[in-house]
Scaffold this active site. Structure first.
Site, short mmCIF file in Angstrom:
data_model
loop_
_atom_site.label_atom_id
_atom_site.label_comp_id
_atom_site.label_asym_id
_atom_site.label_seq_id
_atom_site.Cartn_x
_atom_site.Cartn_y
_atom_site.Cartn_z
N PHE A 10 0.83 -1.21 0.00
CA PHE A 10 0.00 0.00 0.00
C PHE A 10 0.87 1.26 0.00
O PHE A 10 0.75 2.13 0.84
CB PHE A 10 -0.96 -0.02 1.20
N THR A 101 3.37 -4.85 -4.38
CA THR A 101 4.60 -4.78 -3.60
C THR A 101 5.74 -4.33 -4.51
O THR A 101 5.55 -4.18 -5.72
CB THR A 101 4.95 -6.15 -2.98
N LYS A 130 6.91 -5.97 -12.96
CA LYS A 130 7.58 -6.62 -14.11
C LYS A 130 8.16 -7.99 -13.75
O LYS A 130 8.23 -8.88 -14.60
CB LYS A 130 8.76 -5.77 -14.60
N VAL A 157 4.32 -2.99 -18.57
CA VAL A 157 5.04 -2.24 -19.61
C VAL A 157 4.25 -0.96 -19.88
O VAL A 157 3.06 -1.01 -20.23
CB VAL A 157 5.16 -3.07 -20.92
N GLY A 211 11.57 12.11 -9.54
CA GLY A 211 10.94 10.83 -9.17
C GLY A 211 10.81 9.85 -10.32
O GLY A 211 10.11 8.85 -10.20
N LYS A 229 11.28 -5.28 -19.82
CA LYS A 229 10.07 -4.96 -20.60
C LYS A 229 10.12 -5.65 -21.96
O LYS A 229 9.09 -6.10 -22.48
CB LYS A 229 9.92 -3.44 -20.73
N1 HSE Z 1 12.14 4.04 -13.59
C1 HSE Z 1 11.25 3.63 -14.65
C2 HSE Z 1 11.31 4.67 -15.75
C3 HSE Z 1 9.85 3.45 -14.12
O1 HSE Z 1 12.07 5.63 -15.62
O2 HSE Z 1 10.62 4.55 -16.76
C4 HSE Z 1 9.00 2.50 -14.89
O3 HSE Z 1 9.55 1.21 -15.02
#
Ligand code: HSE
Length: 345
Positions: A10, A101, A130, A157, A211, A229
């Site tokens: 969560f 998770t 993934k 993906v 982020g 991916k």
């Molecule tokens: N860190 C990944 C990105 C997040 O920058 O696309 C998604 O897998």
């Protein structure tokens, strides 16, 4: 009868998903005749609550706001606290487990175990993780099928951008001869910023601050995030199982401003491309920086946006552009899967 959900994990995506459920409740009822009800939430750090007749999502959010845990969720008859993920999966009355998770792409755990427990308990699993899809697709698919339940993972993906369902459903009937994509937001953001003159280090710092990058950005910049991916796309869209070792993988970690300038002078642009090409010798799978002509649809993708081109024998190349990460976008991927499960009921 509401479709009952147990949320395992969560964090941000889980909380974003709860916001989506509240926001879309009326629309789902009126337009889709669907009613999703959260009956359990369990999280290693935030605690665990279960009520067979449903949790109050407003109280869940209030508890989290109060001290970051579920401890302040109000007591009521029938409320059970403290179940771990195994107990929640096996003992709750959920129809579907929403697995959120953390992603471990080396072992796929604990999410692989969560899937196994859920399928044995005849519960559907929806996830955006993934790891299990890249590492254990065939075993888990079979287990879900044998138990008559669904396993869906649209968000694995490109999060809520339907990179898996689009080729499987809308583009059905085509032979897909190649797939090429910008499948990592961090590296695309960095390359975009480096074109504006930022150094590699400054561009990475910005991507982390915004982020986009994983906590340890190695998987982003060295191409492993894209590699996983690519494994998923190969198996799910093309039906070809690949191992990590089958993919040539090179990231952007050695790229310099001189490389960027070289491309600009040639009227080209670097992109980190994950690629699957069907050849007479078999499927060629690579992850590597490629210099694209500016008229390539992937060359115009800027910032953290992702994009994927499917080369189809009948419809020609089709490019899908959209977010590849983000709390709401990833939460939406969970909703797409749940709606699809419910439509099959
Ligand atoms: N860190 C990944 C990105 C997040 O920058 O696309 C998604 O897998």
């Amino acid at each position: 009868m509401p479709h009952k959900l147990a949320l395992i994990g969560f964090g941000g995506v889980g909380q974003g998903f709860v916001d989506i459920l509240e926001k879309k409740k009326k629309m789902l009822r009126d337009k889709e005749r669907m009613d999703f009800q959260v009956v359990a939430i369990t999280d290693l750090n935030k605690g665990s609550v279960h009520h067979p007749e449903g949790l109050c999502l407003k109280e869940v959010k209030r508890a989290i706001q109060e001290n970051g845990t579920l401890d302040a969720y109000p007591d009521q008859p029938g409320l059970i606290r403290g179940w771990d993920s195994k107990e929640t999966i096996e003992k709750s009355n959920a129809d579907s487990i929403v697995e959120m998770t953390f992603t471990n792409v080396l072992t796929g755990q604990p999410a692989i175990d969560h899937c196994k427990w859920a399928f044995q308990a005849k519960k559907n699993v929806v996830m955006t993780n993934k790891g299990p899809v890249a590492l254990a697709h065939d075993v888990l698919s079979k287990q879900a099928e044998d138990n008559g339940v669904n396993w869906m993972f649209e968000g694995a993906v490109m999060s809520g951008t339907p990179a898996l369902r689009l080729p499987q459903t809308t583009l059905v009937g085509n032979d897909i001869t190649a797939i090429q994509g910008i499948l990592n937001g961090t590296t695309n953001y960095m390359l975009t910023r480096m074109e504006k003159g930022l150094s590699y280090e400054d561009a990475l710092f910005e991507a982390q601050k915004l982020g986009y990058a994983e906590a340890d950005p190695t998987a982003d910049v060295e191409g492993f995030d894209v590699l996983y991916k690519i494994l998923i796309l190969a198996r799910v869209v093309l039906g070809i199982p690949l191992q990590r070792e089958d993919v040539t993988c090179k990231g952007i970690q050695n790229m310099t401003l001189a490389d960027i300038e070289k491309a600009t002078k040639q009227g080209k642009r670097w992109k980190l491309i994950g690629s699957l090409i069907q050849t007479e010798q078999g499927l060629k799978a690579t992850v590597q920086p490629e210099m694209l002509d500016l008229n390539d649809p992937l060359a115009g993708i800027q910032g953290a946006t992702n994009a994927i081109t499917y080369n189809c024998d009948l419809s020609g190349p089709i490019t899908l552009v959209g977010a590849g990460a983000g709390i709401i976008e990833t939460g939406y991927a969970v909703l797409i899967d749940l709606i699809n499960i419910e439509r099959k009921r």
